[in-house]
Motif scaffolding. Structure first.
Motif, short mmCIF file in Angstrom:
data_model
loop_
_atom_site.label_atom_id
_atom_site.label_comp_id
_atom_site.label_asym_id
_atom_site.label_seq_id
_atom_site.Cartn_x
_atom_site.Cartn_y
_atom_site.Cartn_z
N LEU A 75 31.95 44.59 35.32
CA LEU A 75 33.00 44.58 36.34
C LEU A 75 33.78 43.27 36.30
O LEU A 75 35.00 43.26 36.43
CB LEU A 75 32.41 44.79 37.73
CG LEU A 75 32.01 46.19 38.14
CD1 LEU A 75 31.58 46.22 39.59
CD2 LEU A 75 33.09 47.21 37.88
N ALA A 79 37.70 42.82 35.59
CA ALA A 79 38.56 42.09 36.52
C ALA A 79 39.34 41.01 35.78
O ALA A 79 40.55 40.83 36.00
CB ALA A 79 37.72 41.47 37.63
N PHE A 138 37.97 49.86 42.51
CA PHE A 138 38.60 48.92 41.58
C PHE A 138 40.11 49.14 41.55
O PHE A 138 40.88 48.17 41.54
CB PHE A 138 37.98 49.09 40.18
CG PHE A 138 38.08 47.85 39.36
CD1 PHE A 138 37.10 46.88 39.43
CD2 PHE A 138 39.14 47.66 38.50
CE1 PHE A 138 37.18 45.72 38.68
CE2 PHE A 138 39.23 46.51 37.74
CZ PHE A 138 38.24 45.54 37.82
N TRP A 156 40.22 37.83 41.12
CA TRP A 156 39.87 39.17 40.67
C TRP A 156 38.36 39.31 40.49
O TRP A 156 37.78 40.32 40.88
CB TRP A 156 40.59 39.48 39.36
CG TRP A 156 42.03 39.84 39.52
CD1 TRP A 156 43.06 39.00 39.79
CD2 TRP A 156 42.60 41.14 39.41
NE1 TRP A 156 44.24 39.70 39.84
CE2 TRP A 156 43.99 41.00 39.62
CE3 TRP A 156 42.07 42.40 39.14
CZ2 TRP A 156 44.85 42.09 39.58
CZ3 TRP A 156 42.94 43.48 39.09
CH2 TRP A 156 44.31 43.33 39.31
N ARG A 157 37.72 38.31 39.92
CA ARG A 157 36.26 38.35 39.72
C ARG A 157 35.54 38.39 41.07
O ARG A 157 34.52 39.05 41.21
CB ARG A 157 35.79 37.17 38.89
CG ARG A 157 36.06 37.34 37.40
CD ARG A 157 35.48 36.14 36.63
NE ARG A 157 35.46 36.43 35.23
CZ ARG A 157 34.53 37.14 34.59
NH1 ARG A 157 33.53 37.64 35.24
NH2 ARG A 157 34.60 37.34 33.29
N ALA A 160 35.61 41.89 42.24
CA ALA A 160 34.69 42.68 41.43
C ALA A 160 33.25 42.47 41.91
O ALA A 160 32.46 43.41 42.00
CB ALA A 160 34.82 42.32 39.95
#
Length: 172
Positions: A75, A79, A138, A156-157, A160
Motif C-alpha cells: 500500500l 501511495a 484508496f 500519501w503514505r 495508506a
C-alpha cells in the motif's frame, strides 16, 4: 513512444497534448496515431505499464514471510506511485474501459487480493476485508489528494497506513 508519453503526461498530466508527446518522441503526430488510434489508447498503454509494475510489487509481496508487513509495504508503494505519477491516478480515475486497461486493473486487484488472503490466513487482517473495499478506500483518498494537488509522498503514505490500520485484525 510510450516512454515519451509517460514523460510528457507525467510532467503535464493527462491534459498534455499528442503534439507534445510527438515532439518528445522525435516523431510526427501521425506516427503516434498509427500506433495508438486515440489519445485514450496512448494513456492506457502508459497506465498499463504502471499497473504491471504494481502487480510485480504485489507478486513480490506474496513471497514475504510476514504477509501483513508486505501488505502495508505494498500500500505504501502504491501511495508513493500515486503521489508522484500523475498518469496512473488520472488513468485509474478515468472512465476508460479499453480492454487492455481493464485487464491490467483486474490483474493488479487479483494480485493485491492474494496478498490480502495471505495476511488473513496469518490472522493479521480482518477476515471480512475485501480487495474491493481497499480499492474504494484508496480511490477515495487518491481523489481527495489529487483534487488538493497534493503530491507529497509522505502524506500519501500516511493515508495508506491509515487504510491498512483499518484493515488490521482485531487484537493485532
Amino acid at each position: 513512444m510510450v516512454s515519451a508519453a509517460a514523460a510528457v503526461f507525467g510532467d503535464g498530466g493527462l491534459d498534455a497534448s499528442i503534439d507534445e508527446v510527438a515532439a518528445r518522441a522525435g516523431v510526427g503526430k501521425a506516427t503516434i496515431y498509427r500506433s495508438f488510434p486515440t489519445k485514450e489508447h496512448l494513456v492506457a498503454a502508459v497506465a498499463c505499464e504502471r499497473l504491471q509494475g504494481i502487480a510485480r510489487l504485489a507478486e513480490q509481496a506474496l513471497r514475504a514471510p510476514d504477509a501483513w508487513a508486505a501488505f502495508g509495504e505494498l500500500l505504501g508503494a502504491m501511495a508513493q506511485t500515486q503521489a508522484t505519477d500523475r498518469i496512473l491516478g488520472g488513468a485509474l480515475a478515468s472512465a476508460c474501459e479499453l480492454p487492455e486497461l481493464s485487464a491490467a486493473r483486474q490483474s493488479v486487484l487479483a494480485a493485491i487480493e492474494r496478498v490480502m488472503h495471505r495476511a488473513q490466513e496469518q490472522g493479521a487482517m480482518r477476515p471480512d476485508a475485501t480487495v474491493q473495499e481497499v480499492r474504494v478506500m484508496f480511490a477515495g483518498v487518491a481523489h481527495v489528494l489529487n483534487q488538493a494537488d497534493e503530491h507529497d509522498a509522505a502524506v500519501w503514505r500516511r493515508y495508506a497506513g491509515l487504510i491498512a490500520d483499518g484493515l488490521r485484525s482485531v487484537g493485532q
